[in-house]
Design a protein around this motif. Structure first.
Motif, PDB file in Angstrom:
ATOM      1  N   MET A   1       0.837  -1.186   0.000  1.00 48.53           N
ATOM      2  CA  MET A   1       0.000   0.000   0.000  1.00 48.53           C
ATOM      3  C   MET A   1       0.878   1.244   0.000  1.00 48.53           C
ATOM      4  O   MET A   1       2.070   1.183   0.288  1.00 48.53           O
ATOM      5  N   LEU A   2       0.262   2.356  -0.347  1.00 46.86           N
ATOM      6  CA  LEU A   2       0.980   3.612  -0.469  1.00 46.86           C
ATOM      7  C   LEU A   2       0.530   4.573   0.624  1.00 46.86           C
ATOM      8  O   LEU A   2      -0.667   4.783   0.820  1.00 46.86           O
ATOM      9  N   LEU A   3       1.483   5.154   1.343  1.00 49.58           N
ATOM     10  CA  LEU A   3       1.192   6.139   2.375  1.00 49.58           C
ATOM     11  C   LEU A   3       1.697   7.495   1.887  1.00 49.58           C
ATOM     12  O   LEU A   3       2.900   7.702   1.716  1.00 49.58           O
ATOM     13  N   ILE A   4       0.762   8.405   1.623  1.00 51.44           N
ATOM     14  CA  ILE A   4       1.101   9.753   1.161  1.00 51.44           C
ATOM     15  C   ILE A   4       1.121  10.685   2.375  1.00 51.44           C
ATOM     16  O   ILE A   4       0.152  10.749   3.132  1.00 51.44           O
ATOM     17  N   LEU A   5       2.215  11.392   2.551  1.00 51.04           N
ATOM     18  CA  LEU A   5       2.408  12.292   3.682  1.00 51.04           C
ATOM     19  C   LEU A   5       2.502  13.721   3.173  1.00 51.04           C
ATOM     20  O   LEU A   5       3.336  14.013   2.305  1.00 51.04           O
ATOM     21  N   ALA A   6       1.662  14.600   3.671  1.00 47.70           N
ATOM     22  CA  ALA A   6       1.641  15.985   3.184  1.00 47.70           C
ATOM     23  C   ALA A   6       1.872  16.961   4.324  1.00 47.70           C
ATOM     24  O   ALA A   6       1.308  16.801   5.414  1.00 47.70           O
ATOM     25  N   ARG A   7       2.685  17.963   4.073  1.00 48.48           N
ATOM     26  CA  ARG A   7       2.821  19.067   5.018  1.00 48.48           C
ATOM     27  C   ARG A   7       1.828  20.152   4.630  1.00 48.48           C
ATOM     28  O   ARG A   7       1.642  20.461   3.452  1.00 48.48           O
ATOM     29  N   HIS A   8       1.186  20.723   5.619  1.00 45.73           N
ATOM     30  CA  HIS A   8       0.216  21.793   5.357  1.00 45.73           C
ATOM     31  C   HIS A   8       0.874  22.964   4.626  1.00 45.73           C
ATOM     32  O   HIS A   8       2.106  23.131   4.648  1.00 45.73           O
ATOM     33  N   GLY A   9       0.051  23.808   4.018  1.00 49.71           N
ATOM     34  CA  GLY A   9       0.538  24.950   3.268  1.00 49.71           C
ATOM     35  C   GLY A   9       0.927  26.125   4.147  1.00 49.71           C
ATOM     36  O   GLY A   9       0.900  26.055   5.379  1.00 49.71           O
ATOM     37  N   ASN A  10       1.262  27.218   3.493  1.00 49.32           N
ATOM     38  CA  ASN A  10       1.780  28.406   4.180  1.00 49.32           C
ATOM     39  C   ASN A  10       0.796  28.972   5.200  1.00 49.32           C
ATOM     40  O   ASN A  10      -0.418  29.025   4.962  1.00 49.32           O
ATOM     41  N   THR A  11       1.363  29.442   6.318  1.00 46.53           N
ATOM     42  CA  THR A  11       0.565  30.123   7.341  1.00 46.53           C
ATOM     43  C   THR A  11       1.041  31.555   7.564  1.00 46.53           C
ATOM     44  O   THR A  11       0.471  32.270   8.375  1.00 46.53           O
ATOM     45  N   PHE A  12       2.079  31.961   6.829  1.00 46.18           N
ATOM     46  CA  PHE A  12       2.573  33.335   6.901  1.00 46.18           C
ATOM     47  C   PHE A  12       2.540  33.945   5.513  1.00 46.18           C
ATOM     48  O   PHE A  12       2.913  33.301   4.527  1.00 46.18           O
ATOM     49  N   GLU A  13       2.093  35.187   5.443  1.00 45.32           N
ATOM     50  CA  GLU A  13       2.069  35.906   4.176  1.00 45.32           C
ATOM     51  C   GLU A  13       3.490  36.270   3.760  1.00 45.32           C
ATOM     52  O   GLU A  13       4.395  36.361   4.599  1.00 45.32           O
ATOM     53  N   ALA A  14       3.681  36.493   2.460  1.00 43.55           N
ATOM     54  CA  ALA A  14       4.968  36.953   1.968  1.00 43.55           C
ATOM     55  C   ALA A  14       5.334  38.263   2.667  1.00 43.55           C
ATOM     56  O   ALA A  14       4.509  39.172   2.761  1.00 43.55           O
ATOM     57  N   GLY A  15       6.548  38.347   3.182  1.00 40.06           N
ATOM     58  CA  GLY A  15       6.995  39.553   3.876  1.00 40.06           C
ATOM     59  C   GLY A  15       6.737  39.549   5.366  1.00 40.06           C
ATOM     60  O   GLY A  15       7.287  40.369   6.101  1.00 40.06           O
ATOM     61  N   ALA A 144      -1.107   0.160   7.140  1.00 36.95           N
ATOM     62  CA  ALA A 144      -0.719  -1.052   6.418  1.00 36.95           C
ATOM     63  C   ALA A 144      -1.632  -2.226   6.757  1.00 36.95           C
ATOM     64  O   ALA A 144      -2.006  -3.012   5.884  1.00 36.95           O
ATOM     65  N   ARG A 145      -2.002  -2.333   8.022  1.00 34.39           N
ATOM     66  CA  ARG A 145      -2.844  -3.449   8.469  1.00 34.39           C
ATOM     67  C   ARG A 145      -4.233  -3.397   7.842  1.00 34.39           C
ATOM     68  O   ARG A 145      -4.807  -4.421   7.472  1.00 34.39           O
ATOM     69  N   LEU A 168      10.689   4.820   9.958  1.00 39.87           N
ATOM     70  CA  LEU A 168      10.079   3.548   9.585  1.00 39.87           C
ATOM     71  C   LEU A 168      10.982   2.742   8.661  1.00 39.87           C
ATOM     72  O   LEU A 168      10.821   1.526   8.537  1.00 39.87           O
ATOM     73  N   VAL A 169      11.906   3.420   8.007  1.00 42.49           N
ATOM     74  CA  VAL A 169      12.802   2.781   7.044  1.00 42.49           C
ATOM     75  C   VAL A 169      14.201   2.769   7.650  1.00 42.49           C
ATOM     76  O   VAL A 169      14.774   3.842   7.886  1.00 42.49           O
ATOM     77  N   PRO A 170      14.777   1.612   7.923  1.00 40.15           N
ATOM     78  CA  PRO A 170      16.103   1.569   8.544  1.00 40.15           C
ATOM     79  C   PRO A 170      17.135   2.388   7.781  1.00 40.15           C
ATOM     80  O   PRO A 170      17.296   2.251   6.570  1.00 40.15           O
ATOM     81  N   ASP A 197       7.047  -6.725   3.605  1.00 41.59           N
ATOM     82  CA  ASP A 197       8.224  -6.966   4.443  1.00 41.59           C
ATOM     83  C   ASP A 197       8.633  -5.718   5.218  1.00 41.59           C
ATOM     84  O   ASP A 197       9.386  -5.804   6.178  1.00 41.59           O
ATOM     85  N   GLY A 198       8.169  -4.571   4.791  1.00 42.78           N
ATOM     86  CA  GLY A 198       8.538  -3.332   5.454  1.00 42.78           C
ATOM     87  C   GLY A 198       8.275  -2.137   4.560  1.00 42.78           C
ATOM     88  O   GLY A 198       7.747  -2.265   3.452  1.00 42.78           O
ATOM     89  N   TRP A 199       8.630  -0.964   5.075  1.00 38.83           N
ATOM     90  CA  TRP A 199       8.409   0.287   4.364  1.00 38.83           C
ATOM     91  C   TRP A 199       9.643   0.687   3.570  1.00 38.83           C
ATOM     92  O   TRP A 199      10.772   0.408   3.969  1.00 38.83           O
ATOM     93  N   ARG A 200       9.394   1.373   2.457  1.00 37.31           N
ATOM     94  CA  ARG A 200      10.482   2.018   1.717  1.00 37.31           C
ATOM     95  C   ARG A 200      10.017   3.384   1.240  1.00 37.31           C
ATOM     96  O   ARG A 200       8.815   3.603   1.015  1.00 37.31           O
TER      97      ARG A 200
END
Length: 215
Positions: A1-15, A144-145, A168-170, A197-200
């Motif tokens: 299976m595929l685990l997509i990880l996203a960081r939230h977008g900007n919280t500060f305006e330019a400048g 995964a489970r 998660l990945v050695p 067998d594990g994550w990559r």
């Protein structure tokens, strides 16, 4: 299976002067942040049949990012709030700029975290590093489970939490330290694949459109 990880977008305006904001500071996305969330949504469209779970931290910026992305993609899977994806409480650093942290004697701790992922114990961060590590491991194990072959899940959180999924990945965390790739930029994504067998790691800190290579 595929685990997509996203960081939230900007919280500060330019400048605007950026400061450290974690679990105690509930900022919304800026207009640019909402554009970044929409870009994730566009990139997720080919994955709609595969995504079985969407989880996000409880703060407004992560919830909004996940909800916008899901709506743009046309996902009908509900966005669930999981407190294990809550951002780190930055203790004494909360609300301060990096320059202010350096001026108050925290330069070495700041560099150690940014460059090597070393937890700054003296800053009073919460919870402890071991708890964040355990949460990432538990979340990934559940994904995964509960997934069938070919399924995907999306987690949305912060840079501080995302880097713990490398463990998660050695050897992956240490490799990211060595090549300077620990940090995930705002609006960027990473992806891990579980093959039984594990994550990559298949992507780390890339623009959302690069998810297309995983279709």
């Amino acid at each position: 299976m595929l685990l997509i990880l996203a960081r939230h977008g900007n919280t500060f305006e330019a400048g605007e002067k950026p400061v450290w904001v974690g679990a105690r500071t509930d900022l919304p996305l800026t207009p640019r942040g909402r554009e970044q969330a929409a870009a994730l949504g566009e990139a997720l469209k080919p994955f709609v049949p595969r995504i079985r779970r969407i989880a996000t931290g409880p703060l407004a910026r992560t919830r909004e990012h996940a909800e916008i992305a899901a709506a743009i993609a046309g996902l009908t899977v509900p966005v669930t709030i999981d407190d294990r994806l809550r951002e780190i409480d930055y203790g004494d650093w909360e609300g301060k700029s990096s320059e202010e942290i350096e001026a108050s004697g925290g330069a070495a701790d700041l560099a150690a975290w940014n460059e090597r992922g070393v937890w700054p114990i003296s800053a009073g961060w919460l919870p402890c590093t071991y708890a964040i590590d355990a949460r990432a491991s538990a979340l990934a194990s559940e994904a995964a489970r509960d997934a069938a072959a070919g399924d995907a899940a999306l987690f949305v959180t912060s840079n501080g939490v995302l880097r713990y999924f490398l463990k998660l990945v050695p050897g992956a965390f240490e490799a990211a330290v060595n090549d300077g790739s620990l940090k995930v930029a705002t609006g960027n994504v990473s992806a891990l694949r579980f093959d039984g067998d594990g994550w990559r790691i298949v992507l780390w800190n890339t623009k959302p459109h690069e998810l297309g290579a995983l279709i």
